[in-house]
Design an enzyme around this catalytic site. Structure first.
Site, mmCIF file in Angstrom:
data_model
loop_
_atom_site.group_PDB
_atom_site.id
_atom_site.type_symbol
_atom_site.label_atom_id
_atom_site.label_comp_id
_atom_site.label_asym_id
_atom_site.label_seq_id
_atom_site.Cartn_x
_atom_site.Cartn_y
_atom_site.Cartn_z
ATOM 1 N N LYS A 14 87.629 111.331 -69.568
ATOM 2 C CA LYS A 14 86.307 110.897 -69.351
ATOM 3 C C LYS A 14 85.536 111.715 -67.868
ATOM 4 C CE LYS A 14 86.907 106.469 -69.230
ATOM 5 N NZ LYS A 14 88.382 106.240 -69.452
ATOM 6 N N ARG A 89 82.751 98.523 -70.303
ATOM 7 C CA ARG A 89 83.992 98.262 -70.671
ATOM 8 C C ARG A 89 84.324 96.862 -71.652
ATOM 9 N NH1 ARG A 89 86.380 101.549 -66.346
ATOM 10 N NH2 ARG A 89 88.705 101.825 -66.674
ATOM 11 N N ARG A 128 98.795 112.485 -63.140
ATOM 12 C CA ARG A 128 97.704 112.436 -62.169
ATOM 13 C C ARG A 128 98.032 111.601 -60.987
ATOM 14 N NH1 ARG A 128 92.189 109.471 -64.130
ATOM 15 N NH2 ARG A 128 93.094 107.606 -63.647
ATOM 16 N N ARG A 134 95.685 106.978 -56.312
ATOM 17 C CA ARG A 134 95.320 105.809 -56.555
ATOM 18 C C ARG A 134 96.282 104.790 -56.892
ATOM 19 N NH1 ARG A 134 90.918 106.937 -61.380
ATOM 20 N NH2 ARG A 134 91.875 104.759 -62.094
ATOM 21 N N ARG A 145 96.812 98.552 -67.900
ATOM 22 C CA ARG A 145 95.399 98.991 -68.129
ATOM 23 C C ARG A 145 95.233 99.580 -69.564
ATOM 24 N NH1 ARG A 145 95.638 103.874 -64.169
ATOM 25 N NH2 ARG A 145 93.452 104.385 -64.648
HETATM 26 P P1 AMP Z 1 88.295 103.920 -63.656
HETATM 27 O O1 AMP Z 1 88.485 104.840 -62.613
HETATM 28 O O2 AMP Z 1 87.342 103.854 -64.677
HETATM 29 O O3 AMP Z 1 89.701 104.135 -64.535
HETATM 30 O O4 AMP Z 1 88.577 102.378 -63.297
HETATM 31 C C1 AMP Z 1 89.738 102.057 -62.360
HETATM 32 C C2 AMP Z 1 89.575 100.349 -62.403
HETATM 33 O O5 AMP Z 1 88.412 99.849 -61.792
HETATM 34 C C3 AMP Z 1 89.576 99.830 -63.880
HETATM 35 O O6 AMP Z 1 91.088 99.593 -64.052
HETATM 36 C C4 AMP Z 1 89.181 98.375 -63.394
HETATM 37 O O7 AMP Z 1 90.064 97.672 -62.726
HETATM 38 C C5 AMP Z 1 88.033 98.766 -62.332
HETATM 39 N N1 AMP Z 1 86.632 99.160 -63.337
HETATM 40 C C6 AMP Z 1 86.104 100.121 -63.263
HETATM 41 N N2 AMP Z 1 84.988 99.995 -64.194
HETATM 42 C C7 AMP Z 1 84.755 98.915 -64.716
HETATM 43 C C8 AMP Z 1 84.019 98.173 -65.848
HETATM 44 N N3 AMP Z 1 82.940 98.538 -66.135
HETATM 45 N N4 AMP Z 1 84.492 96.932 -65.818
HETATM 46 C C9 AMP Z 1 85.338 96.229 -65.144
HETATM 47 N N5 AMP Z 1 86.158 96.883 -64.386
HETATM 48 C C10 AMP Z 1 85.873 98.050 -63.920
#
Ligand code: AMP
Length: 189
Positions: A14, A89, A128, A134, A145
């Site tokens: 993404k 999400r 990654r 991270r 996840r």
């Molecule tokens: P990402 O960078 O999109 O992979 O997000 C990393 C983490 O941030 C996720 O595993 C969630 O814990 C939190 N997170 C990011 N976006 C959302 C969302 N839209 N709703 C809830 N948690 C989120």
């Protein structure tokens, strides 16, 4: 406005594809994951709450995310369109997004659903993790996840099928090949 929801499991590409889309179409980018990581770095109240969820691979509660998204969206006035990366999400977030955009006289134009198999996702996320720094790119958190993705996020595909906004994109191949598929999908909106 061209408003794109880029969708897919963690590791489906993404972020990578968002960068190419932004360059090609001049869109603004909202990645809720990036916003949360900035909040954590800034040691804000929201950051403190969010870090516990992120480290466990769980979703941050909807009300916090929706409030945060509304504020970021308001900062993108006069935009040609927005790419939403990592949001929505949950169904509640998708409904909130629709309302927020409708209130601003616009809507989601398309939801691009990147399809990548589980084995490839884990491989990419572990790769990654070697450079991302991270807290959630480790095998244990990756597994939760993916589990959260299947249970809470994947059902959104049906929501966007109902909205007639859903387009499946094969997310395997070179970055350029995948981007060509995305451009084709955007042309057909
Ligand atoms: P990402 O960078 O999109 O992979 O997000 C990393 C983490 O941030 C996720 O595993 C969630 O814990 C939190 N997170 C990011 N976006 C959302 C969302 N839209 N709703 C809830 N948690 C989120």
């Amino acid at each position: 406005m061209l408003n794109i929801v880029i969708f897919g499991a963690p590791g489906s590409g993404k972020g990578t594809q968002s960068e190419l889309i932004i360059k090609e179409y001049g869109l603004d980018h909202i990645s809720t994951g990036d916003v949360l990581r900035a909040e954590i770095k800034g040691k804000t109240e929201l950051g403190k709450i969010a870090s516990g969820y992120i480290e466990k691979g769980q979703l941050v509660p909807d009300d916090l995310i929706i409030d945060m998204l509304a504020k970021v969206l308001d900062s993108k006035e006069n935009s040609k369109g927005v790419i939403f990366d990592g949001f929505p999400r949950t169904i509640a977030q998708a409904k909130a997004l629709k309302k927020m955009l409708n209130d601003r006289n616009t809507d989601v134009s398309v939801m691009l659903n990147l399809q990548v198999n589980e084995e490839e996702l884990i491989k990419r996320l572990l790769e990654r993790g070697k450079v991302s720094g991270r807290s959630d790119d480790n095998l244990e958190t990756i597994k939760s996840r993916l589990d959260v993705y299947h249970k809470q996020t994947a059902p959104l595909a049906d929501y966007y099928i109902g909205e007639k906004k859903h387009v499946e994109i094969k997310g395997i191949g070179s970055i350029e090949e995948i981007f060509r598929r995305i451009k084709e999908a955007i042309k057909n909106i």
